[in-house]
Design an enzyme around this catalytic site. Structure first.
Site, PDB file in Angstrom:
ATOM      1  N   HIS A  81      85.958  84.038  97.406  1.00  0.00           N
ATOM      2  CA  HIS A  81      84.548  84.085  96.538  1.00  0.00           C
ATOM      3  C   HIS A  81      83.284  84.449  97.302  1.00  0.00           C
ATOM      4  CE1 HIS A  81      87.581  82.026  93.651  1.00  0.00           C
ATOM      5  NE2 HIS A  81      86.922  82.655  92.952  1.00  0.00           N
ATOM      6  N   HIS A  85      83.765  89.901  96.586  1.00  0.00           N
ATOM      7  CA  HIS A  85      84.237  89.821  95.119  1.00  0.00           C
ATOM      8  C   HIS A  85      83.107  90.089  94.326  1.00  0.00           C
ATOM      9  CE1 HIS A  85      86.036  87.687  91.806  1.00  0.00           C
ATOM     10  NE2 HIS A  85      84.937  86.987  91.823  1.00  0.00           N
ATOM     11  N   HIS A 123      77.682  85.752  89.243  1.00  0.00           N
ATOM     12  CA  HIS A 123      78.762  84.852  88.566  1.00  0.00           C
ATOM     13  C   HIS A 123      79.382  83.764  89.625  1.00  0.00           C
ATOM     14  CE1 HIS A 123      82.204  87.109  90.106  1.00  0.00           C
ATOM     15  NE2 HIS A 123      82.739  86.102  89.406  1.00  0.00           N
ATOM     16  N   ASP A 124      79.571  84.038  90.867  1.00  0.00           N
ATOM     17  CA  ASP A 124      80.047  83.231  91.645  1.00  0.00           C
ATOM     18  C   ASP A 124      79.088  82.482  93.036  1.00  0.00           C
ATOM     19  OD1 ASP A 124      83.465  84.192  91.652  1.00  0.00           O
ATOM     20  OD2 ASP A 124      82.468  82.447  90.941  1.00  0.00           O
ATOM     21  N   ASP A 235      86.172  89.737  86.608  1.00  0.00           N
ATOM     22  CA  ASP A 235      86.525  88.843  87.300  1.00  0.00           C
ATOM     23  C   ASP A 235      87.972  88.941  88.003  1.00  0.00           C
ATOM     24  OD1 ASP A 235      85.585  85.165  87.464  1.00  0.00           O
ATOM     25  OD2 ASP A 235      85.928  86.643  89.108  1.00  0.00           O
TER      26      ASP A 235
HETATM   27  C1  LIG Z   1      95.118  86.762  91.761  1.00  0.00           C
HETATM   28  C2  LIG Z   1      94.641  85.398  91.224  1.00  0.00           C
HETATM   29  N1  LIG Z   1      95.534  84.518  91.208  1.00  0.00           N
HETATM   30  C3  LIG Z   1      95.210  83.178  90.823  1.00  0.00           C
HETATM   31  C4  LIG Z   1      95.883  82.254  90.525  1.00  0.00           C
HETATM   32  C5  LIG Z   1      95.500  80.760  90.141  1.00  0.00           C
HETATM   33  C6  LIG Z   1      94.283  80.676  89.629  1.00  0.00           C
HETATM   34  C7  LIG Z   1      93.817  79.362  89.193  1.00  0.00           C
HETATM   35  O1  LIG Z   1      92.563  79.138  89.140  1.00  0.00           O
HETATM   36  N2  LIG Z   1      94.658  78.470  88.848  1.00  0.00           N
HETATM   37  C8  LIG Z   1      94.183  77.189  88.323  1.00  0.00           C
HETATM   38  C9  LIG Z   1      93.925  75.991  89.367  1.00  0.00           C
HETATM   39  C10 LIG Z   1      93.103  76.478  90.383  1.00  0.00           C
HETATM   40  C11 LIG Z   1      93.542  75.031  88.512  1.00  0.00           C
HETATM   41  C12 LIG Z   1      93.099  81.840  89.651  1.00  0.00           C
HETATM   42  C13 LIG Z   1      93.783  83.007  90.267  1.00  0.00           C
HETATM   43  N3  LIG Z   1      93.011  84.098  90.268  1.00  0.00           N
HETATM   44  C14 LIG Z   1      91.819  84.201  90.000  1.00  0.00           C
HETATM   45  C15 LIG Z   1      90.702  83.279  89.235  1.00  0.00           C
HETATM   46  C16 LIG Z   1      90.353  83.362  87.859  1.00  0.00           C
HETATM   47  C17 LIG Z   1      89.400  82.307  87.334  1.00  0.00           C
HETATM   48  O2  LIG Z   1      89.223  82.376  85.928  1.00  0.00           O
HETATM   49  C18 LIG Z   1      89.154  83.738  85.080  1.00  0.00           C
HETATM   50  C19 LIG Z   1      88.416  84.776  85.468  1.00  0.00           C
HETATM   51  C20 LIG Z   1      88.629  83.091  83.926  1.00  0.00           C
HETATM   52  C21 LIG Z   1      90.712  84.003  84.891  1.00  0.00           C
HETATM   53  C22 LIG Z   1      88.701  81.294  88.310  1.00  0.00           C
HETATM   54  C23 LIG Z   1      89.102  81.390  89.464  1.00  0.00           C
HETATM   55  C24 LIG Z   1      90.089  82.382  90.203  1.00  0.00           C
HETATM   56 CL1  LIG Z   1      90.532  82.334  91.839  1.00  0.00          CL
HETATM   57  N4  LIG Z   1      91.191  85.688  90.105  1.00  0.00           N
HETATM   58  N5  LIG Z   1      92.312  86.101  90.761  1.00  0.00           N
HETATM   59  C25 LIG Z   1      93.516  85.307  90.690  1.00  0.00           C
HETATM   60 MG   LIG Z   2      83.896  81.717  89.702  1.00  0.00          MG
HETATM   61 ZN   LIG Z   3      84.812  85.222  90.277  1.00  0.00          ZN
END
Ligand SMILES: Cc1nc2ccc(C(=O)NCC(C)C)cc2n2c(-c3cc(OC(C)(C)C)ccc3Cl)nnc12
Ligand SMILES: [Mg+2]
Ligand SMILES: [Zn+2]
Length: 347
Positions: A81, A85, A123-124, A235
């Site tokens: 983050h 990103h 946003h981050d 995102d």
């Molecule tokens: C490749 C990839 N794997 C991920 C695997 C798990 C999680 C996760 O947060 N699991 C829930 C647990 C932590 C409570 C997020 C992942 N992730 C995101 C991401 C997306 C987000 O939110 C939106 C954009 C609304 C979907 C917010 C933050 C993040 Cl880091 N971006 N790339 C990824």
């Molecule tokens: Mg965020």
């Molecule tokens: Zn982000």
């Protein structure tokens, strides 16, 4: 705080050479992470000029340059983050605006498009590489400030955005009418708060039937669902690039998740499997995330914008790659290697 961005830094951005005209820059296959950090402020300026924002909103270039540099300074050196990103998320907003012709076809007004691009960039801001639930667990200052409203980190990113705008010489929106300025800030608030995974799950079903009903440009709810969808797609845009990129991004995300897990262990807490470098199975977790969350979001996008089909296909390709690499991971885990060791080792 003022020592952070010098007048020379601002000048370097305002005078940036136009050799940044890379033709494939506006293709969905372009990977913005390959742009060097020192080049990124110029690219942000180039994108905003190309989108017509400078002329439409009579933006002063030196003010905008200072804003961009302060936003970049506002991001921390965490594995995922970070500014890179933010820049890649803003680049996807640029691709969406151009390739879906969001303004030309009346999906977004110029003001909504400006708010979308700026929200992606900001946003981050000041992310610490830890989740919202970690803020509660660790009784962080941010949790005490925002936990009553939820979306703790996202409210902090929003407040940092407003603070940067209010930093002397950074308010590039000050030539907007007071009505447009107010509207723009309201849009930025909704868009940054939409990047909280919990908020996404709340409106996912509504976005699905909006796409099935057909997008109605006069319906304010549809407008809100569309801008939230465009934020989550931006995102997650790393997942629409080629496998090499996706694998690299996974290394960064899990470096951050496992650092949090290590912290939680030190605090005497049991981290979730996904955060525990000893227990996590990265391919399984990524397959779950891509099939249950990511691809669903891009399928809705492709229902509204058929040209987004290529993005869905790219995610399908990455799902296949995780499935085939899963067999390699399972073989090594038999030899006692953690999936993170395999992820960072396998070429
Ligand atoms: C490749 C990839 N794997 C991920 C695997 C798990 C999680 C996760 O947060 N699991 C829930 C647990 C932590 C409570 C997020 C992942 N992730 C995101 C991401 C997306 C987000 O939110 C939106 C954009 C609304 C979907 C917010 C933050 C993040 Cl880091 N971006 N790339 C990824
Ligand atoms: Mg965020
Ligand atoms: Zn982000």
């Amino acid at each position: 705080y003022h020592m952070q961005v010098s007048q020379q830094d601002v000048l370097d951005v305002t005078m940036c050479p136009s050799e940044h005209d890379v033709p494939e820059y506006s293709l969905f296959s372009f990977t913005p992470r390959k742009i060097l950090s020192k080049e990124t402020p110029c690219y942000v300026l180039k994108m905003m000029k190309d989108l017509g924002f400078i002329d439409t909103f009579r933006i002063k270039i030196d003010t905008l340059s200072r804003f961009i540099l302060y936003v970049r300074k506002g991001y921390r050196e965490v594995p995922y983050h970070n500014w890179q990103h933010a820049f890649s998320v803003a680049h996807f907003a640029y691709l969406a605006l151009k390739n879906f012709q969001l303004i030309e076809k009346g999906y977004l007004s110029q003001l909504e498009a400006l708010a979308y691009f700026v929200s992606c960039l900001c946003h981050d801001i000041d992310h610490r590489g830890t989740t919202n639930s970690f803020q509660q667990q660790s009784n962080s200052v941010l949790a005490s400030l925002y936990s009553s409203e939820g979306s703790v980190m996202e409210r902090h990113h929003l407040s940092q955005t407003i603070c940067t705008l209010n930093t002397e010489g950074c308010n590039f929106l000050d030539s907007l009418s007071s009505q447009d300025y107010r509207k723009c800030l309201d849009l930025i608030k909704d868009m940054i708060l939409a990047t909280d995974l919990a908020s996404h799950y709340k409106i996912h079903a509504k976005q699905l039937n909006m796409a099935q009903e057909g997008f109605d440009k006069t319906n304010p709810y549809h407008k809100y669902y569309l801008t939230s969808l465009l934020m989550t797609c931006a995102d997650l845009s790393d997942q629409t690039k080629d496998w090499t990129e996706t694998k690299k991004v996974a290394q960064l995300i899990y470096a951050e998740f496992f650092a949090q897990g290590d912290l939680e262990k030190k605090m005497g807490k049991e981290p979730a499997n996904m955060m525990d470098r000893e227990k996590a199975s990265i391919p399984d977790h990524q397959l779950e995330f891509l099939t249950q969350c990511c691809i669903c979001i891009f399928k809705i996008l492709a229902t509204i914008f058929p040209s987004a089909k290529v993005l869905v296909n790219a995610i399908k390709q990455n799902i296949l790659c995780w499935e085939s690499s899963k067999r390699i991971f399972d073989k090594y885990s038999m030899e006692g290697k953690t999936s993170y060791e395999v992820l960072v080792s396998e070429e």
